[in-house]
Enzyme design. Structure first.
Site, mmCIF file in Angstrom:
data_model
loop_
_atom_site.group_PDB
_atom_site.id
_atom_site.type_symbol
_atom_site.label_atom_id
_atom_site.label_comp_id
_atom_site.label_asym_id
_atom_site.label_seq_id
_atom_site.Cartn_x
_atom_site.Cartn_y
_atom_site.Cartn_z
ATOM 1 C CG ASP A 123 74.997 57.961 -15.988
ATOM 2 O OD1 ASP A 123 75.056 57.128 -15.054
ATOM 3 O OD2 ASP A 123 74.396 59.041 -15.878
ATOM 4 N N GLY A 127 66.651 59.632 -17.019
ATOM 5 C CA GLY A 127 67.138 59.891 -18.369
ATOM 6 C C GLY A 127 67.465 58.610 -19.111
ATOM 7 C CD GLU A 128 70.390 57.253 -16.701
ATOM 8 O OE1 GLU A 128 71.407 57.969 -16.684
ATOM 9 O OE2 GLU A 128 69.374 57.533 -16.015
ATOM 10 C CG HIS A 172 49.748 44.932 -14.833
ATOM 11 N ND1 HIS A 172 48.932 45.697 -14.037
ATOM 12 C CD2 HIS A 172 49.596 43.653 -14.397
ATOM 13 C CE1 HIS A 172 48.309 44.918 -13.174
ATOM 14 N NE2 HIS A 172 48.698 43.674 -13.369
ATOM 15 N NE ARG A 180 43.050 44.355 -16.361
ATOM 16 C CZ ARG A 180 43.446 43.591 -15.357
ATOM 17 N NH1 ARG A 180 43.284 42.280 -15.423
ATOM 18 N NH2 ARG A 180 43.991 44.125 -14.285
#
Length: 148
Positions: free
Chosen positions: A9, A71-72, A99, A133
């Protein structure tokens, strides 16, 4: 060659321009979905476009930038198959990739300085997914998307 899709933005415009130029000089292929100035705009369309480029295979990673990045990140995560992570420090950038196999990075241009932003991007792009995992957990995230 690694391709990166950008969306930002008005608050993230200057940082986006800097990173587009810097990563382009490093040999990355760039897809720039805008915005194209500091004139006030709503971020969802720009960030979703970058996320769709990742989802559709046109880009390997996405980077979305706004004032806080919050927000992005939310907008990018509305695109099925996208795992966008808000990373305003090096630890979260590394963990997002190791992860969570994050494929879109969100950064707050009003939160981090230029030097730290560069380090976050570099670390995010250089870090591999650990698998093991964590692969099971990332798969479970994909299963949650099937509910919607």
């Amino acid at each position: 060659m690694t391709t990166i899709a950008f969306g930002a933005d008005h608050a993230g415009f200057e940082l986006k321009e800097h990173l587009v130029r810097r990563l382009g000089e490093q040999g990355f292929e760039i897809i720039d979905h805008g915005t194209d100035s500091t004139d006030s705009v709503d971020y969802p369309a720009f960030c979703a476009a970058a996320a769709r480029s990742v989802r559709d295979g046109a880009a390997d990673f996405g980077i979305v930038i706004g004032g806080s990045g919050q927000g992005e990140q939310l907008a990018a995560n509305k695109v099925r198959g996208v795992r966008a992570a808000l990373c305003n420090c090096l630890y979260t950038a590394r963990m997002a990739r190791e992860h969570n196999d994050a494929n879109v990075l969100s950064v707050g241009a009003r939160v981090v300085g230029l030097g730290l932003a560069e380090e976050i991007v570099d670390l995010f792009l250089a870090t591999d997914f650990e698998g093991g995992r964590h692969a099971r957990r990332v798969a479970q995230l994909g299963e949650l998307e099937a509910d919607f």
